[in-house]
Design a protein around this motif. Structure first.
Motif, mmCIF file in Angstrom:
data_model
loop_
_atom_site.group_PDB
_atom_site.id
_atom_site.type_symbol
_atom_site.label_atom_id
_atom_site.label_comp_id
_atom_site.label_asym_id
_atom_site.label_seq_id
_atom_site.Cartn_x
_atom_site.Cartn_y
_atom_site.Cartn_z
ATOM 1 N N ASN A 84 -40.821 1.700 0.292
ATOM 2 C CA ASN A 84 -40.176 2.876 -0.022
ATOM 3 C C ASN A 84 -39.947 3.275 -1.309
ATOM 4 O O ASN A 84 -40.055 4.623 -1.804
ATOM 5 N N ARG A 85 -39.691 2.261 -2.401
ATOM 6 C CA ARG A 85 -39.684 2.473 -3.599
ATOM 7 C C ARG A 85 -40.920 3.259 -4.449
ATOM 8 O O ARG A 85 -40.744 3.893 -5.187
ATOM 9 N N GLU A 86 -42.033 2.612 -3.878
ATOM 10 C CA GLU A 86 -43.306 3.324 -4.176
ATOM 11 C C GLU A 86 -43.447 4.630 -3.697
ATOM 12 O O GLU A 86 -43.900 5.434 -4.657
ATOM 13 N N THR A 91 -37.264 6.681 -11.403
ATOM 14 C CA THR A 91 -36.098 7.577 -11.056
ATOM 15 C C THR A 91 -36.039 9.008 -11.774
ATOM 16 O O THR A 91 -35.760 9.903 -11.498
ATOM 17 N N ASN A 92 -36.946 8.643 -13.103
ATOM 18 C CA ASN A 92 -37.021 9.953 -13.790
ATOM 19 C C ASN A 92 -38.350 10.654 -13.297
ATOM 20 O O ASN A 92 -39.675 9.868 -13.592
ATOM 21 N N ALA A 97 -45.056 8.173 -10.818
ATOM 22 C CA ALA A 97 -46.418 8.258 -10.553
ATOM 23 C C ALA A 97 -46.983 9.556 -9.587
ATOM 24 O O ALA A 97 -46.264 9.953 -8.837
ATOM 25 N N GLU A 98 -48.061 9.988 -9.708
ATOM 26 C CA GLU A 98 -48.637 10.911 -8.962
ATOM 27 C C GLU A 98 -48.812 10.983 -7.375
ATOM 28 O O GLU A 98 -48.917 9.613 -6.818
ATOM 29 N N GLY A 99 -48.326 11.853 -6.832
ATOM 30 C CA GLY A 99 -48.458 11.532 -5.304
ATOM 31 C C GLY A 99 -46.959 11.040 -4.697
ATOM 32 O O GLY A 99 -46.799 10.786 -3.479
ATOM 33 N N THR A 100 -46.101 10.626 -5.703
ATOM 34 C CA THR A 100 -44.755 10.233 -5.139
ATOM 35 C C THR A 100 -43.901 11.336 -4.820
ATOM 36 O O THR A 100 -43.919 12.309 -5.202
ATOM 37 N N ILE A 101 -42.882 11.038 -4.092
ATOM 38 C CA ILE A 101 -41.973 12.139 -3.719
ATOM 39 C C ILE A 101 -41.181 12.713 -4.937
ATOM 40 O O ILE A 101 -41.083 14.032 -4.959
ATOM 41 N N ARG A 102 -40.865 11.739 -5.689
ATOM 42 C CA ARG A 102 -39.891 12.325 -6.749
ATOM 43 C C ARG A 102 -40.949 13.306 -7.920
ATOM 44 O O ARG A 102 -40.486 14.350 -8.443
ATOM 45 N N HIS A 115 -33.044 8.485 -2.160
ATOM 46 C CA HIS A 115 -32.732 7.150 -2.727
ATOM 47 C C HIS A 115 -32.971 6.103 -1.857
ATOM 48 O O HIS A 115 -33.433 6.506 -0.619
ATOM 49 N N GLY A 116 -33.516 5.090 -2.565
ATOM 50 C CA GLY A 116 -33.896 4.029 -1.868
ATOM 51 C C GLY A 116 -33.276 2.422 -2.098
ATOM 52 O O GLY A 116 -33.021 2.536 -3.457
ATOM 53 N N SER A 117 -32.740 1.531 -1.377
ATOM 54 C CA SER A 117 -32.080 0.303 -1.880
ATOM 55 C C SER A 117 -33.257 -0.317 -2.607
ATOM 56 O O SER A 117 -34.401 -0.253 -2.435
ATOM 57 N N ASP A 118 -32.885 -1.314 -3.596
ATOM 58 C CA ASP A 118 -33.593 -1.968 -4.513
ATOM 59 C C ASP A 118 -33.710 -3.439 -4.246
ATOM 60 O O ASP A 118 -34.443 -3.978 -4.854
ATOM 61 N N SER A 119 -32.863 -3.929 -3.420
ATOM 62 C CA SER A 119 -33.077 -5.361 -2.928
ATOM 63 C C SER A 119 -32.641 -5.621 -1.340
ATOM 64 O O SER A 119 -32.031 -4.801 -1.023
ATOM 65 N N PRO A 120 -32.850 -6.776 -0.899
ATOM 66 C CA PRO A 120 -32.166 -7.243 0.219
ATOM 67 C C PRO A 120 -30.857 -7.144 0.449
ATOM 68 O O PRO A 120 -30.316 -6.513 1.399
ATOM 69 N N GLU A 121 -30.173 -7.430 -0.722
ATOM 70 C CA GLU A 121 -28.832 -7.570 -0.781
ATOM 71 C C GLU A 121 -28.366 -6.055 -0.772
ATOM 72 O O GLU A 121 -27.095 -5.788 0.096
#
Ligand code: ATP
Ligand code: MG
Length: 139
Positions: A84-86, A91-92, A97-102, A115-121
Protein backbone atom coordinates in the motif's frame (compact mmCIF):
# COMPACT_ATOMS: atom_id res chain seq x y z
CA UNK A 1 -2.10 -12.52 5.11
CA UNK A 2 -1.58 -9.03 6.46
CA UNK A 3 -3.95 -6.13 7.08
CA UNK A 4 -3.46 -2.39 6.94
CA UNK A 5 -5.56 0.72 7.44
CA UNK A 6 -6.07 2.94 4.42
CA UNK A 7 -7.75 6.35 4.43
CA UNK A 8 -8.83 8.30 1.39
CA UNK A 9 -8.34 11.71 2.98
CA UNK A 10 -10.86 14.58 2.64
CA UNK A 11 -9.01 16.06 -0.38
CA UNK A 12 -9.19 12.72 -2.20
CA UNK A 13 -12.91 12.29 -1.52
CA UNK A 14 -13.63 15.93 -2.47
CA UNK A 15 -11.78 15.51 -5.77
CA UNK A 16 -13.80 12.40 -6.66
CA UNK A 17 -10.85 10.04 -6.38
CA UNK A 18 -12.53 7.37 -4.22
CA UNK A 19 -13.22 5.03 -7.14
CA UNK A 20 -9.79 5.53 -8.71
CA UNK A 21 -7.95 4.77 -5.45
CA UNK A 22 -10.02 1.64 -4.83
CA UNK A 23 -9.47 0.56 -8.46
CA UNK A 24 -5.70 0.76 -7.92
CA UNK A 25 -5.91 -1.41 -4.80
CA UNK A 26 -8.13 -4.00 -6.46
CA UNK A 27 -5.95 -4.06 -9.60
CA UNK A 28 -3.03 -4.98 -7.36
CA UNK A 29 -4.96 -7.91 -5.86
CA UNK A 30 -5.56 -6.13 -2.57
CA UNK A 31 -8.88 -7.12 -0.97
CA UNK A 32 -11.14 -4.78 1.00
CA UNK A 33 -12.06 -6.38 4.32
CA UNK A 34 -13.95 -3.33 5.65
CA UNK A 35 -14.95 0.07 4.31
CA UNK A 36 -16.95 3.10 5.47
CA UNK A 37 -17.27 6.83 4.99
CA UNK A 38 -16.70 8.99 8.05
CA UNK A 39 -16.40 12.68 8.87
CA UNK A 40 -13.93 12.94 11.75
CA UNK A 41 -14.28 15.55 14.45
CA UNK A 42 -11.16 17.56 15.30
CA UNK A 43 -10.76 15.48 18.48
CA UNK A 44 -11.02 12.19 16.54
CA UNK A 45 -8.39 13.43 14.05
CA UNK A 46 -6.13 14.46 16.95
CA UNK A 47 -6.53 10.99 18.45
CA UNK A 48 -5.70 9.32 15.15
CA UNK A 49 -2.56 11.39 14.56
CA UNK A 50 -1.50 11.42 18.22
CA UNK A 51 2.06 10.31 17.23
CA UNK A 52 2.46 13.66 15.47
CA UNK A 53 1.14 15.84 18.29
CA UNK A 54 4.48 17.61 18.83
CA UNK A 55 4.98 18.36 15.13
CA UNK A 56 4.51 21.92 13.84
CA UNK A 57 1.94 20.74 11.28
CA UNK A 58 -0.28 18.90 13.81
CA UNK A 59 -2.96 21.59 14.15
CA UNK A 60 -3.23 22.17 10.42
CA UNK A 61 -3.19 18.40 9.69
CA UNK A 62 -6.00 17.67 12.15
CA UNK A 63 -8.05 20.63 10.80
CA UNK A 64 -7.63 19.18 7.32
CA UNK A 65 -8.48 15.61 8.38
CA UNK A 66 -11.68 16.84 10.05
CA UNK A 67 -12.62 19.20 7.19
CA UNK A 68 -14.82 16.76 5.28
CA UNK A 69 -15.72 13.14 4.65
CA UNK A 70 -13.00 10.51 4.34
CA UNK A 71 -13.16 6.83 3.40
CA UNK A 72 -11.54 4.40 5.82
CA UNK A 73 -10.73 0.86 4.74
CA UNK A 74 -9.12 -2.28 6.03
CA UNK A 75 -7.01 -3.72 3.20
CA UNK A 76 -5.87 -7.32 3.15
CA UNK A 77 -3.15 -9.03 1.10
CA UNK A 78 0.29 -10.49 1.54
CA UNK A 79 2.72 -7.72 2.51
CA UNK A 80 -0.10 -5.21 2.17
CA UNK A 81 1.49 -2.64 4.51
CA UNK A 82 4.50 -2.19 2.22
CA UNK A 83 2.45 -2.76 -0.94
CA UNK A 84 0.00 0.00 0.00
CA UNK A 85 2.78 2.44 0.85
CA UNK A 86 4.36 1.69 -2.52
CA UNK A 87 1.09 2.44 -4.31
CA UNK A 88 0.70 5.65 -2.26
CA UNK A 89 4.18 7.07 -2.91
CA UNK A 90 6.29 9.34 -0.71
CA UNK A 91 4.63 11.69 1.81
CA UNK A 92 5.81 14.67 -0.24
CA UNK A 93 4.19 14.24 -3.66
CA UNK A 94 7.14 16.05 -5.25
CA UNK A 95 9.36 13.16 -4.21
CA UNK A 96 6.84 10.42 -5.00
CA UNK A 97 7.64 7.90 -7.74
CA UNK A 98 5.89 8.05 -11.11
CA UNK A 99 2.57 6.26 -11.21
CA UNK A 100 1.92 6.48 -7.47
CA UNK A 101 -1.34 7.89 -6.08
CA UNK A 102 0.36 10.87 -4.46
CA UNK A 103 2.46 11.66 -7.56
CA UNK A 104 -0.63 11.55 -9.74
CA UNK A 105 -3.10 13.37 -7.48
CA UNK A 106 -1.58 15.15 -4.45
CA UNK A 107 -1.30 18.93 -4.55
CA UNK A 108 0.34 19.61 -1.22
CA UNK A 109 2.57 17.82 1.32
CA UNK A 110 -0.39 17.84 3.73
CA UNK A 111 -3.24 17.21 1.30
CA UNK A 112 -1.77 14.02 -0.08
CA UNK A 113 -4.94 12.02 -0.84
CA UNK A 114 -4.25 8.84 1.14
CA UNK A 115 -2.99 7.47 4.43
CA UNK A 116 -1.52 4.02 5.01
CA UNK A 117 -0.28 2.37 8.21
CA UNK A 118 3.49 2.08 8.42
CA UNK A 119 4.05 -1.08 10.52
CA UNK A 120 2.13 -4.12 11.80
CA UNK A 121 1.79 -2.44 15.22
CA UNK A 122 0.36 0.81 13.84
CA UNK A 123 -1.88 -1.16 11.44
CA UNK A 124 -3.42 -3.05 14.37
CA UNK A 125 -3.99 0.05 16.46
CA UNK A 126 -5.24 2.17 13.54
CA UNK A 127 -7.68 -0.54 12.38
CA UNK A 128 -9.15 -0.81 15.88
CA UNK A 129 -9.41 3.00 16.07
CA UNK A 130 -12.06 2.91 13.31
CA UNK A 131 -13.48 -0.62 13.13
CA UNK A 132 -14.80 -3.18 15.56
CA UNK A 133 -14.35 -6.90 14.88
CA UNK A 134 -17.88 -7.35 13.51
CA UNK A 135 -17.22 -4.79 10.78
CA UNK A 136 -14.19 -6.61 9.37
CA UNK A 137 -14.94 -9.42 6.94
CA UNK A 138 -12.96 -12.65 7.15
CA UNK A 139 -11.84 -13.07 3.55
P1 ATP B 1 0.28 9.06 6.50
O1 ATP B 1 0.63 8.78 7.95
O2 ATP B 1 -0.84 10.08 6.34
O3 ATP B 1 0.04 7.81 5.73
P2 ATP B 1 3.04 9.34 5.91
O4 ATP B 1 3.22 8.16 6.80
O5 ATP B 1 3.56 9.27 4.51
O6 ATP B 1 1.52 9.72 5.78
P3 ATP B 1 3.74 11.01 8.14
O7 ATP B 1 5.12 11.45 8.38
O8 ATP B 1 3.15 9.95 9.00
O9 ATP B 1 3.62 10.63 6.59
O10 ATP B 1 2.83 12.31 8.21
C1 ATP B 1 1.43 12.21 8.39
C2 ATP B 1 0.74 13.22 7.51
O11 ATP B 1 1.05 14.52 7.99
C3 ATP B 1 1.21 13.24 6.05
O12 ATP B 1 0.61 12.27 5.25
C4 ATP B 1 0.81 14.63 5.65
O13 ATP B 1 -0.61 14.70 5.40
C5 ATP B 1 1.13 15.43 6.91
N1 ATP B 1 2.49 15.96 6.88
C6 ATP B 1 3.66 15.29 7.01
N2 ATP B 1 4.72 16.10 6.94
C7 ATP B 1 4.21 17.34 6.77
C8 ATP B 1 4.79 18.65 6.63
N3 ATP B 1 6.10 18.83 6.66
N4 ATP B 1 3.95 19.69 6.45
C9 ATP B 1 2.60 19.52 6.44
N5 ATP B 1 1.99 18.32 6.57
C10 ATP B 1 2.78 17.26 6.73
MG1 MG C 1 2.38 8.03 8.74
Amino acid sequence: MERTLSIIKPDGVAKGLTGEVIRRFESDNIKIAAIKMIHMTKVQAQGFYDVHKERPFFDSLTDFMSSGPAVVMVLEAENVIAKNRELMGATNYKEAAEGTIRKDFATDIEKNVVHGSDSPETAASEISYFFNQLEIISL
